[in-house]
Design a protein around this motif. Structure first.
Motif, PDB file in Angstrom:
ATOM      1  N   THR A  51       1.146  -1.310   0.041  1.00  0.00           N
ATOM      2  CA  THR A  51       0.239  -0.182  -0.033  1.00  0.00           C
ATOM      3  C   THR A  51       0.770   0.980  -0.019  1.00  0.00           C
ATOM      4  O   THR A  51       1.850   1.271   0.681  1.00  0.00           O
ATOM      5  CB  THR A  51      -0.557   0.433   1.337  1.00  0.00           C
ATOM      6  N   VAL A  52       0.575   1.934  -1.086  1.00  0.00           N
ATOM      7  CA  VAL A  52       1.304   3.573  -0.888  1.00  0.00           C
ATOM      8  C   VAL A  52      -0.149   4.923  -0.801  1.00  0.00           C
ATOM      9  O   VAL A  52      -0.905   4.059  -0.840  1.00  0.00           O
ATOM     10  CB  VAL A  52       1.975   3.940  -2.396  1.00  0.00           C
ATOM     11  N   GLN A  53       0.843   5.574   0.059  1.00  0.00           N
ATOM     12  CA  GLN A  53       0.217   6.730   0.753  1.00  0.00           C
ATOM     13  C   GLN A  53      -0.061   7.321   0.333  1.00  0.00           C
ATOM     14  O   GLN A  53       1.360   7.603   0.253  1.00  0.00           O
ATOM     15  CB  GLN A  53       0.255   6.379   2.147  1.00  0.00           C
ATOM     16  N   MET A  54      -0.752   8.540  -0.091  1.00  0.00           N
ATOM     17  CA  MET A  54      -0.532   9.935  -0.807  1.00  0.00           C
ATOM     18  C   MET A  54      -0.657  11.082   0.214  1.00  0.00           C
ATOM     19  O   MET A  54      -2.199  10.168   0.831  1.00  0.00           O
ATOM     20  CB  MET A  54      -0.360  10.154  -2.263  1.00  0.00           C
ATOM     21  N   GLN A  55      -0.477  11.918  -0.140  1.00  0.00           N
ATOM     22  CA  GLN A  55      -1.173  13.277   1.328  1.00  0.00           C
ATOM     23  C   GLN A  55      -1.312  14.576   0.283  1.00  0.00           C
ATOM     24  O   GLN A  55       0.023  14.464  -0.024  1.00  0.00           O
ATOM     25  CB  GLN A  55      -0.457  12.926   2.676  1.00  0.00           C
ATOM     26  N   LEU A  56      -2.514  15.450  -0.447  1.00  0.00           N
ATOM     27  CA  LEU A  56      -2.552  16.671  -0.542  1.00  0.00           C
ATOM     28  C   LEU A  56      -2.775  17.147   1.128  1.00  0.00           C
ATOM     29  O   LEU A  56      -3.390  17.489   1.612  1.00  0.00           O
ATOM     30  CB  LEU A  56      -3.938  16.626  -1.117  1.00  0.00           C
ATOM     31  N   ASP A  57      -1.712  18.427   0.566  1.00  0.00           N
ATOM     32  CA  ASP A  57      -1.654  19.693   2.348  1.00  0.00           C
ATOM     33  C   ASP A  57      -1.710  21.083   1.672  1.00  0.00           C
ATOM     34  O   ASP A  57      -1.383  21.423   0.268  1.00  0.00           O
ATOM     35  CB  ASP A  57      -0.454  20.027   2.981  1.00  0.00           C
ATOM     36  N   LEU A  58      -2.708  21.879   2.416  1.00  0.00           N
ATOM     37  CA  LEU A  58      -3.320  22.971   1.928  1.00  0.00           C
ATOM     38  C   LEU A  58      -2.388  23.797   2.484  1.00  0.00           C
ATOM     39  O   LEU A  58      -2.619  24.292   4.172  1.00  0.00           O
ATOM     40  CB  LEU A  58      -4.473  23.887   1.573  1.00  0.00           C
ATOM     41  N   VAL A  59      -0.942  24.824   1.945  1.00  0.00           N
ATOM     42  CA  VAL A  59      -0.312  25.712   3.241  1.00  0.00           C
ATOM     43  C   VAL A  59      -0.023  26.817   2.752  1.00  0.00           C
ATOM     44  O   VAL A  59       0.242  26.948   1.981  1.00  0.00           O
ATOM     45  CB  VAL A  59       1.026  24.826   3.273  1.00  0.00           C
ATOM     46  N   GLY A  60      -0.369  27.174   4.672  1.00  0.00           N
ATOM     47  CA  GLY A  60       0.309  28.934   3.851  1.00  0.00           C
ATOM     48  C   GLY A  60       1.301  29.645   3.683  1.00  0.00           C
ATOM     49  O   GLY A  60       1.750  28.649   3.977  1.00  0.00           O
ATOM     50  N   ASP A  61       0.995  30.801   3.583  1.00  0.00           N
ATOM     51  CA  ASP A  61       2.529  31.524   3.937  1.00  0.00           C
ATOM     52  C   ASP A  61       3.477  31.202   4.827  1.00  0.00           C
ATOM     53  O   ASP A  61       4.409  31.391   4.773  1.00  0.00           O
ATOM     54  CB  ASP A  61       2.181  33.391   3.606  1.00  0.00           C
ATOM     55  N   ASP A  62       2.961  31.277   6.173  1.00  0.00           N
ATOM     56  CA  ASP A  62       2.909  31.153   7.632  1.00  0.00           C
ATOM     57  C   ASP A  62       2.941  29.366   8.067  1.00  0.00           C
ATOM     58  O   ASP A  62       2.997  29.110   9.197  1.00  0.00           O
ATOM     59  CB  ASP A  62       2.231  31.796   8.581  1.00  0.00           C
ATOM     60  N   ASP A  63       3.365  28.536   6.881  1.00  0.00           N
ATOM     61  CA  ASP A  63       3.728  27.144   7.027  1.00  0.00           C
ATOM     62  C   ASP A  63       2.461  26.402   7.841  1.00  0.00           C
ATOM     63  O   ASP A  63       2.857  25.581   8.363  1.00  0.00           O
ATOM     64  CB  ASP A  63       4.960  26.491   7.520  1.00  0.00           C
ATOM     65  N   TRP A  64       1.799  26.634   8.568  1.00  0.00           N
ATOM     66  CA  TRP A  64       0.257  26.165   8.801  1.00  0.00           C
ATOM     67  C   TRP A  64      -0.318  25.699   7.345  1.00  0.00           C
ATOM     68  O   TRP A  64      -0.891  25.503   6.897  1.00  0.00           O
ATOM     69  CB  TRP A  64      -0.867  27.375   9.721  1.00  0.00           C
ATOM     70  N   VAL A  65      -0.617  24.322   7.883  1.00  0.00           N
ATOM     71  CA  VAL A  65      -1.534  23.347   7.237  1.00  0.00           C
ATOM     72  C   VAL A  65      -2.937  23.564   7.563  1.00  0.00           C
ATOM     73  O   VAL A  65      -3.214  23.155   9.001  1.00  0.00           O
ATOM     74  CB  VAL A  65      -0.758  21.600   8.305  1.00  0.00           C
ATOM     75  N   TRP A  66      -3.928  24.324   6.782  1.00  0.00           N
ATOM     76  CA  TRP A  66      -4.757  24.564   6.867  1.00  0.00           C
ATOM     77  C   TRP A  66      -5.918  23.050   6.445  1.00  0.00           C
ATOM     78  O   TRP A  66      -7.009  22.528   7.138  1.00  0.00           O
ATOM     79  CB  TRP A  66      -5.536  25.404   5.589  1.00  0.00           C
ATOM     80  N   SER A  67      -5.808  22.318   5.734  1.00  0.00           N
ATOM     81  CA  SER A  67      -6.006  21.067   5.618  1.00  0.00           C
ATOM     82  C   SER A  67      -5.386  20.453   4.759  1.00  0.00           C
ATOM     83  O   SER A  67      -4.336  20.462   4.405  1.00  0.00           O
ATOM     84  CB  SER A  67      -7.774  21.331   4.595  1.00  0.00           C
ATOM     85  N   SER A  68      -5.239  18.381   4.899  1.00  0.00           N
ATOM     86  CA  SER A  68      -4.955  17.510   4.422  1.00  0.00           C
ATOM     87  C   SER A  68      -5.763  16.901   3.692  1.00  0.00           C
ATOM     88  O   SER A  68      -7.076  16.276   4.264  1.00  0.00           O
ATOM     89  CB  SER A  68      -4.210  16.584   5.506  1.00  0.00           C
ATOM     90  N   ASN A  69      -5.482  15.998   2.940  1.00  0.00           N
ATOM     91  CA  ASN A  69      -5.921  15.137   2.328  1.00  0.00           C
ATOM     92  C   ASN A  69      -5.623  13.624   1.834  1.00  0.00           C
ATOM     93  O   ASN A  69      -4.345  13.697   1.278  1.00  0.00           O
ATOM     94  CB  ASN A  69      -7.141  15.172   1.500  1.00  0.00           C
ATOM     95  N   ALA A  70      -5.271  12.568   3.136  1.00  0.00           N
ATOM     96  CA  ALA A  70      -4.774  11.421   3.040  1.00  0.00           C
ATOM     97  C   ALA A  70      -5.264  10.337   2.203  1.00  0.00           C
ATOM     98  O   ALA A  70      -6.130  10.236   2.724  1.00  0.00           O
ATOM     99  CB  ALA A  70      -3.343  10.763   4.018  1.00  0.00           C
ATOM    100  N   PHE A  71      -4.535   9.826   0.849  1.00  0.00           N
ATOM    101  CA  PHE A  71      -5.183   8.681   0.699  1.00  0.00           C
ATOM    102  C   PHE A  71      -4.256   7.089  -0.111  1.00  0.00           C
ATOM    103  O   PHE A  71      -3.498   7.340   0.495  1.00  0.00           O
ATOM    104  CB  PHE A  71      -5.801   9.091  -0.394  1.00  0.00           C
ATOM    105  N   HIS A  72      -5.412   6.368  -0.575  1.00  0.00           N
ATOM    106  CA  HIS A  72      -3.862   5.629  -1.394  1.00  0.00           C
ATOM    107  C   HIS A  72      -4.987   5.408  -2.956  1.00  0.00           C
ATOM    108  O   HIS A  72      -5.979   5.986  -3.147  1.00  0.00           O
ATOM    109  CB  HIS A  72      -4.296   3.479  -0.719  1.00  0.00           C
ATOM    110  N   PRO A  73      -3.814   4.798  -3.615  1.00  0.00           N
ATOM    111  CA  PRO A  73      -4.038   4.907  -4.671  1.00  0.00           C
ATOM    112  C   PRO A  73      -5.254   3.777  -5.533  1.00  0.00           C
ATOM    113  O   PRO A  73      -4.934   2.623  -6.120  1.00  0.00           O
ATOM    114  CB  PRO A  73      -2.551   4.783  -5.708  1.00  0.00           C
ATOM    115  N   ALA A  74      -6.735   3.849  -4.864  1.00  0.00           N
ATOM    116  CA  ALA A  74      -7.208   3.168  -5.088  1.00  0.00           C
ATOM    117  C   ALA A  74      -8.833   3.450  -4.427  1.00  0.00           C
ATOM    118  O   ALA A  74      -8.846   4.234  -3.845  1.00  0.00           O
ATOM    119  CB  ALA A  74      -7.021   1.211  -4.133  1.00  0.00           C
ATOM    120  N   PRO A  75      -9.874   2.583  -5.022  1.00  0.00           N
ATOM    121  CA  PRO A  75     -10.997   2.681  -4.599  1.00  0.00           C
ATOM    122  C   PRO A  75     -11.605   2.889  -2.639  1.00  0.00           C
ATOM    123  O   PRO A  75     -10.530   2.247  -2.845  1.00  0.00           O
ATOM    124  CB  PRO A  75     -12.206   2.678  -5.504  1.00  0.00           C
TER     125      PRO A  75
END
Length: 894
Positions: free
Chosen positions: A528-552
């Protein structure tokens, strides 16, 4: 006299214990499916309820639902209120069981039997569940007691009580018939001895049979009976299922099968079954007492073994009564001969029983309440909610999702999903809605091939997921897409990101950033490979994340052959309140072994830069529409709500929380917040001043805009443990308060328990860092290429500053080949929280996976995180030149 007083106090303690165990955390957990069914039925008017039950298959008789309906009119329908009748009935059952068992077999048997029922995990479970099982046990006990009274002498009061209790049991659960069958068999076995009861017995049973026939003419009871009988007896004797049922009856529904524990219970139970007859313990029954106990204990199990129905411990929970009577008889018999042996036998039963209790007080049913609360908070009016698993619709009759459009796929179950119909439904959803929530549940029964998840994976963009609830966006038009970054970016030697596209570079809060990721495997991936997309502000604060596996969703990771290309349609949410400004979309990838796969830019890859734009019209979430401000300040500044980041915090650590603000008027100034820790006696124990919104000043806020910001005042290491509350004051640029103080939330400060002793296994060392910090010893263990190093620190007095620990693996005069840095105690014990002379254990995990073979030293030290300056280090009176301590040398083999 003294023994009677002690016995009375023991009885009082027993009853109080049973109440405490059944009321503990009674309303903390969400309702299960069957409990919601109780609410669903009990909320109806009585006549409508009876009509429903007569038409519903596999439902139960109405008595419990009628009682619950009346209770709900008095106490409401909270989780606690719905479960309280079962808890009160359960505690009353323990008290009556103690009293009746004493009357049947004496004080000692009554006390032990009552104790076993008081701590019984299965009975506590029944008493904490908004279902009829607790009432079934009570009716069983009452019926048996008054049956015993009838056997002693058939007075009118005993007849009346027996008829009422037996009728109540039959009107509560169909499987109460087991008790009636046992009583009939016992009378038959007694022959002429109980001839005086036959006339009244025939009249009662004739009336009961007539009422049962009338009730069974309803479509529901008739269909339920036919669904069982049409299969005939079970084609095989399901011994494994029977053992599981016995395990559930003894240790509750959450304890795994344990043969030693079952043996510890079964042996004294079988012994007691013999003793009841040999010693004629059951007063008035003589040797027949064993027959009654045996029938009560084994007949329900024999029926379950033969019937072609699902075997569940709750169906025969009434057998706890004869089971505990038999065990108590054995303990009483042993006490007459050797009281230590009696104590040993009772302990052998109680140990596995009591050890199963913590499992009852865990979250037993998952997070459906949290799912619905998320939808209520975040959904926009008219958002569709797809229930992939239609049985969830029943749960929504209690946990209302608010103003959303429900879509059931499949519409009914059984038989389950129809792919053609499901696809048409999904296409219709995307025709009318830009996004949809999906709640997955019971997929193995209703959608075993995960058709819905696979279809959405191929035709939409998933931007958020948590505990079975996901948020999807429909695919944007082709003209909305733009290249996100250069192509062909490798992540280690495992994956290559061939292309990344993004739909729109300007996004309003409340929407999602959609990303298409086209991947190619560089080598075969089995795991299982895990990927994650983060929304990061200029102050390096992570405002939201979406972690997922490449599968339904809920699909296993398929093998990924080398050279195969796959497309991931994902995204990340822009939460309501995200301040306008520039943000970065960051991508992280973890390999099958859990380690981060590096890109040319490091462990994080910048996929795209976006701009969050001010918007007051897009913020249509349900909570925004219904919110009542926590506080309103001068110039129209409103505090809408506060989300604390926990309940308990340690000295030296922040107390994180998030505030949502709204511009109710034209804001002219940059405001300051005074954050105060208020102790239990009302005094200000600590205060800290911060800027309200440093990245997006209030004068820039459009009217009606919601802006969120994160805060985290650090707990002073001088602050004692205890209960506090966080108070907030808002002041203008001149530090003049612009409104009243607001208490935001309570919290607890907990100091870790202090230890002043080194473990015997520690290797001793004497090194001093700075003026007052000492390294007293360490433990080093190795598992293949993984090192686990535990350092033991001690300070003469509390350090004033917080230092970081480094662990280097390498050669003396070269850069380390492996290292860790961080706050001591796995980030939980900053040095400025160390109490004088306490031993602080500090664990470090070091991986040698990428280290070349050879011999290396393990070096440690302390440094100032803000300056990088290492503390002076003295070992055996000699200062080390580089501020490091060499612990030992290790070898990395070839």
């Amino acid at each position: 006299m003294k023994s009677r007083t002690a016995f009375s106090w023991a009885a009082v303690g027993l009853i109080l214990l049973s109440f405490a165990l059944r009321l503990h955390w009674l309303g903390r957990w969400e309702l299960g499916f069957d409990e919601v069914a109780s609410f669903f039925i009990a909320r109806r008017p009585p006549l409508e309820m009876l009509t429903y039950l007569r038409g519903a298959i596999r439902e139960h008789p109405p008595l419990y639902y009628l009682l619950l309906s009346g209770w709900m009119h008095l106490a409401g329908n909270s989780e606690f209120a719905l479960r309280l009748p079962s808890a009160l009935i359960g505690a009353a059952t323990v008290a009556l069981f103690f009293r009746y068992a004493t009357a049947w077999m004496g004080h000692r048997v009554g006390l032990v039997a009552g104790l076993l029922l008081a701590v019984s995990p299965s009975h506590i479970w029944a008493s904490q569940t908004a279902r009829m099982y607790s009432l079934v046990v009570l009716c069983s006990l009452l019926s048996l007691h008054f049956f015993w009274r009838l056997l002693q002498g058939s007075d009118r009061a005993s007849w009346s009580a027996f008829v009422l209790s037996t009728a109540a049991g039959l009107c509560t659960h169909y499987y109460f018939a087991f008790i009636v069958v046992v009583e009939n068999l016992f009378l038959i076995a007694g022959g002429r001895r109980y001839r005086r009861l036959w006339a009244g017995w025939a009249a009662i049973h004739g009336t009961a049979l007539l009422l049962l026939v009338v009730w069974a003419t309803g479509a529901g009871p008739g269909a339920t009976l036919l669904s069982i009988l049409q299969h005939g007896p079970s084609s095989n004797l399901r011994w494994q299922g029977l053992v599981r049922v016995i395990n559930e009856v003894m240790f509750g529904p959450y304890r795994h099968l344990n043969w030693w524990a079952l043996s510890a219970v079964g042996l004294p139970a079988l012994t007691g079954l013999v003793l009841v007859g040999r010693r004629r313990l059951w007063q008035g029954l003589g040797r027949a007492g064993s027959l009654l106990v045996g029938l009560l204990l084994f007949l329900p199990l024999v029926f379950l073994l033969a019937l072609p129905v699902l075997m569940e411990g709750r169906y025969v929970i009434g057998i706890v009564l004869p089971l505990f009577l038999a065990i108590a008889a054995t303990v009483a018999w042993l006490q007459d001969r050797c009281w230590p042996l009696a104590l040993l036998a009772l302990t052998a039963v109680l140990l596995p029983t009591v050890s199963a209790l913590p499992e009852l007080y865990s979250d037993r049913f998952g997070t459906y309440r949290a799912r619905v609360e998320t939808i209520r908070q975040e959904a926009r009016p008219g958002d569709p909610l797809i229930l992939n698993g239609p049985w969830q619709a029943l749960l929504l009759t209690y946990y209302s999702p608010g103003d959303v459009h429900l879509v059931l796929i499949p519409h009914n179950a059984p038989p389950g999903i129809d792919p053609a119909r499901a696809e048409a439904t999904l296409q219709n959803v995307w025709t009318h809605s830009p996004r949809a929530w999906v709640s997955y549940d019971s997929l193995n029964a209703t959608d075993p091939d995960r058709f819905v998840a696979r279809w959405l994976y191929a035709h939409s963009y998933q931007v958020w997921a948590q505990s079975g609830l996901t948020l999807y966006y429909r695919q944007p038009p082709d003209e909305a897409w733009q290249p996100a970054r250069p192509t062909d970016v490798s992540f280690g030697n495992t994956l290559r990101l061939r292309r990344a596209d993004i739909a729109g570079l300007q996004v309003a809060p409340g929407d999602g950033v959609l990303v298409t990721l086209e991947w190619e495997s560089l080598q075969e991936v089995n795991g299982t490979v895990q990927m994650q997309l983060d929304l990061v502000g200029d102050d390096d604060w992570v405002w939201s994340s979406n972690a997922f596996h490449p599968a339904p969703f809920d699909c296993p990771a398929a093998p990924w052959p080398a050279g195969e290309e796959r497309t991931e349609r994902r995204g990340v949410a822009v939460p309501i309140g995200t301040p306008p400004g520039h943000y970065t979309i960051i991508l992280k990838v973890l390999g099958p072994d859990g380690t981060t796969l590096p890109s040319p830019e490091g462990e994080e890859l910048e996929v795209a830069s976006i701009e969050v734009i001010p918007s007051t019209t897009a913020q249509e979430a349900a909570w925004v529409q219904a919110v009542q401000p926590v506080a309103v300040f001068d110039q129209g500044l409103e505090l809408l709500r506060c989300e604390p980041g926990g309940e308990r915090f340690s000295p030296g650590h922040p107390v994180p929380f998030k505030c949502y603000w709204r511009a109710g008027g034209a804001l002219q100034e940059t405001y300051h917040l005074l954050l105060q820790f208020i102790s239990s006696n009302g005094t200000v124990a600590q205060e800290e001043e911060v800027t309200l919104s440093p990245t997006y000043p209030p004068p820039n806020w459009p009217l009606g805009l919601i802006v969120a910001d994160h805060y985290g005042p650090q707990v002073s290491p001088l602050l004692p443990g205890g209960r506090y509350r966080l108070r907030l004051l808002v002041a203008d640029e001149d530090n003049t308060p612009i409104g009243p103080a607001s208490d935001l939330f309570p919290f607890v400060i907990e100091w870790p328990r202090a230890s002043h002793h080194m473990p015997p296994s520690a290797r001793r060392i004497e090194a001093t860092m700075g003026a007052t910090i000492h390294l007293r010893g360490y433990d080093l263990t190795r598992d293949g290429t993984q090192l686990r190093l535990t350092l033991y620190w001690q300070a003469d007095e509390r350090p004033q500053d917080s230092y970081l620990v480094f662990v280097h693996v390498g050669l003396a005069d070269t850069s380390p080949v492996a290292q860790t840095d961080g706050v001591p105690g796995e980030w939980l014990r900053p040095t400025n929280t160390w109490r004088p002379r306490e031993i602080v254990a500090d664990v470090h995990e070091i991986s040698l996976d990428d280290v070349e073979p050879g011999q290396y030293g393990i070096y440690i030290g302390l440094y100032d995180g803000s300056t990088g300056q290492r503390l002076t280090t003295v070992v055996d009176g000699v200062a080390t030149p580089d501020g490091r301590v060499l612990l030992e040398t290790i070898e990395v083999p070839r």
